[in-house]
Design an enzyme around this catalytic site. Structure first.
Site, PDB file in Angstrom:
ATOM      1  N   GLU A  60      22.379  -5.646  27.193  1.00 43.65           N
ATOM      2  CA  GLU A  60      21.949  -6.855  27.877  1.00 43.65           C
ATOM      3  C   GLU A  60      20.783  -6.447  28.755  1.00 43.65           C
ATOM      4  OE1 GLU A  60      24.403  -4.911  29.077  1.00 43.65           O
ATOM      5  OE2 GLU A  60      23.246  -4.462  30.889  1.00 43.65           O
ATOM      6  N   LYS A  89      16.147   3.389  34.299  1.00 45.86           N
ATOM      7  CA  LYS A  89      17.087   2.944  33.256  1.00 45.86           C
ATOM      8  C   LYS A  89      17.151   3.900  32.061  1.00 45.86           C
ATOM      9  CE  LYS A  89      18.251  -1.249  34.964  1.00 45.86           C
ATOM     10  NZ  LYS A  89      17.161  -1.711  35.759  1.00 45.86           N
ATOM     11  N   SER A 108      12.303   3.078  42.039  1.00 40.45           N
ATOM     12  CA  SER A 108      13.077   2.972  40.791  1.00 40.45           C
ATOM     13  C   SER A 108      12.242   2.637  39.564  1.00 40.45           C
ATOM     14  CB  SER A 108      14.193   1.953  40.967  1.00 40.45           C
ATOM     15  OG  SER A 108      13.678   0.720  41.440  1.00 40.45           O
TER      16      SER A 108
HETATM   17  C1  LIG Z   1      17.239  -2.652  36.842  1.00 41.49           C
HETATM   18  C2  LIG Z   1      16.402  -2.209  37.944  1.00 41.49           C
HETATM   19  C3  LIG Z   1      16.908  -2.111  39.254  1.00 41.49           C
HETATM   20  C4  LIG Z   1      18.292  -2.541  39.654  1.00 41.49           C
HETATM   21  O1  LIG Z   1      19.340  -1.968  38.949  1.00 41.49           O
HETATM   22  P1  LIG Z   1      20.260  -0.853  39.576  1.00 41.49           P
HETATM   23  O2  LIG Z   1      21.343  -0.668  38.573  1.00 41.49           O
HETATM   24  O3  LIG Z   1      20.771  -1.358  40.876  1.00 41.49           O
HETATM   25  O4  LIG Z   1      19.444   0.362  39.754  1.00 41.49           O
HETATM   26  C5  LIG Z   1      16.076  -1.608  40.244  1.00 41.49           C
HETATM   27  N1  LIG Z   1      14.811  -1.246  39.968  1.00 41.49           N
HETATM   28  C6  LIG Z   1      14.284  -1.341  38.720  1.00 41.49           C
HETATM   29  C7  LIG Z   1      12.876  -0.936  38.508  1.00 41.49           C
HETATM   30  C8  LIG Z   1      15.064  -1.817  37.680  1.00 41.49           C
HETATM   31  O5  LIG Z   1      14.530  -1.911  36.449  1.00 41.49           O
END
Ligand SMILES: *Cc1c(COP(=O)(O)O)cnc(C)c1O
Length: 399
Positions: A119, A97, A386
């Site tokens: 948000e 993010k 992620s």
């Molecule tokens: C927010 C988040 C996601 C999902 O959001 P995407 O916009 O689909 O990437 C996935 N993994 C983590 C660790 C997140 O914080």
């Protein structure tokens, strides 16, 4: 593989559309700010000073480039393809993010805005935005559903420490969708001073394009890294999909590499047949939510249905419009993984590789491992890790 063109191109005749998906379905009052945002973005993204500042922040503040890690123990366990992890969990604030938060906050600053509205669902976007706002001297308000505040308490505390005002949203399902409604309301009222920093490839044009471009760095790095390590491209890319930003961030640079297959993993919750999930392609249909036309979980009369996932970051009833297009063209395959499977992967990665993944990322892992074990040795699977899982440790994982 896309039968029509083999790649995802934006419909050149309709700005802000991916095939039939996307657009700007917003009240008239938001059209001017959206145009202003788009033209500033187009101008700044070519500006040398802006690019230098962006790269400096991504490097020195966020910690990029993130490594591409060969997960030897998982690979041995799966007895198939080599598993590489793209380590977005190692970025500052612990998830991808931050890439987009840096890009948009810098944009807002150059546009003369003094305040950021955001948000958050899992809290990761809120924390990233609060951190970046603090670093850039911008005021920051984050809207968050009370259900999410409860399940992501450490992140609420982090945002407050970072100087953000966290505003509780007690409407509807009290999760991300409702927080977005409140953030939009705030933006309409305070558009002169404030930038709305959307956390995923959602919302009206130009957000899906802009956020994707700020996340593209994941795939640009991964492509160079795998070429350096393996002297060839991977066979598969796997990523979890909430709104779709970490996945498109990884996929985009490879879309023209026809041999590279891609899989997006949605939240299967308690199972796609139970109704308690967030698998938009398995259970949804085209519809409009938060200013964009995409796949939406809705009932027959178009009412948004409630979603469920143990991963707060995947718990959203719609999906980025570019994914709807990539789904329609067949370039990317979409599947889902249940809470139970994700939890298993969460524990396995922790115990076998010494890395505690976010619940969201554990969905990609669960599917990626299944996939790797069906592939012959020598194939390469890159899984987008992620985010890190510290935020999830308050959840009861002994189910
Ligand atoms: C927010 C988040 C996601 C999902 O959001 P995407 O916009 O689909 O990437 C996935 N993994 C983590 C660790 C997140 O914080």
């Amino acid at each position: 593989m896309n039968k029509k063109s083999g790649m995802a191109v934006k419909d050149k005749n309709r700005k802000g559309y991916f095939g039939e998906f996307g657009g700007q379905f917003v009240p008239e009052t938001l059209m001017t700010p959206l145009h202003e945002l788009e033209s500033s973005y187009i101008k700044l993204i070519k500006n040398r000073r802006f690019i230098a500042e962006l790269e400096e922040m991504l490097g020195s503040f966020a910690g990029r480039p993130t490594p591409l890690y060969l997960a030897k123990n998982l690979t041995a366990l799966c007895k198939g393809a080599k598993i590489y992890l793209k380590r977005e969990d190692l970025t500052h604030t612990g998830a991808h993010k931050i890439n987009n938060a840096i890009g948009q906050a810098l944009l807002a600053k150059h546009m003369g805005k003094t305040r950021i509205i955001a948000e958050t669902g899992a809290g990761q976007h809120g924390v990233a935005t609060a951190a970046v706002s603090a670093a850039m001297g911008l005021e920051c308000t984050v809207y968050m559903g009370t259900v999410d505040m409860e399940r992501q308490k450490p992140n609420v505390q982090r945002m407050q420490l970072l100087g953000a005002t966290v505003t509780a949203v007690n409407n509807g399902s009290k999760t991300l969708k409702d927080a977005i409604n409140e953030a939009i309301r705030d933006w309409v009222t305070n558009v002169k001073t404030s930038h709305y920093l959307i956390g995923s490839v959602l919302g009206p044009h130009p957000y899906p394009v802009m956020v994707r471009n700020f996340q593209r760095v994941i795939g640009v790095e991964a492509r160079a890294q795998v070429l350096k390590k393996e002297k060839r491209l991977p066979d598969y890319l796997v990523a979890a999909i909430g709104g779709g930003s970490n996945s498109i961030g990884l996929f985009h640079e490879f879309l023209n590499d026809r041999k590279v297959k891609m899989v997006g993993v949605e939240a299967g919750g308690l199972g796609t047949k139970t109704g308690k999930h967030a698998a938009r392609f398995a259970g949804g249909s085209p519809g409009i939510l938060h200013g964009t036309l995409s796949y939406v979980l809705q009932d027959r009369s178009g009412q948004i249905t409630e979603t469920y996932s143990m991963a707060a970051g995947l718990d959203y009833p719609s999906i980025g419009p570019e994914h709807a297009w990539l789904h329609q063209t067949g370039r990317v395959e979409y599947t889902s993984v249940t809470d139970k499977e994700a939890l298993h992967a969460f524990k396995l990665l922790s115990a076998k590789e010494g890395i505690i993944p976010a619940f969201e990322s554990a969905h990609a892992l669960a599917y990626g491992m299944k996939l790797a074990s069906r592939q012959p040795k020598g194939r390469i699977v890159i899984i987008n890790l992620s985010g890190r899982g510290d935020k999830d440790l308050l959840t009861n994982i002994d189910k």
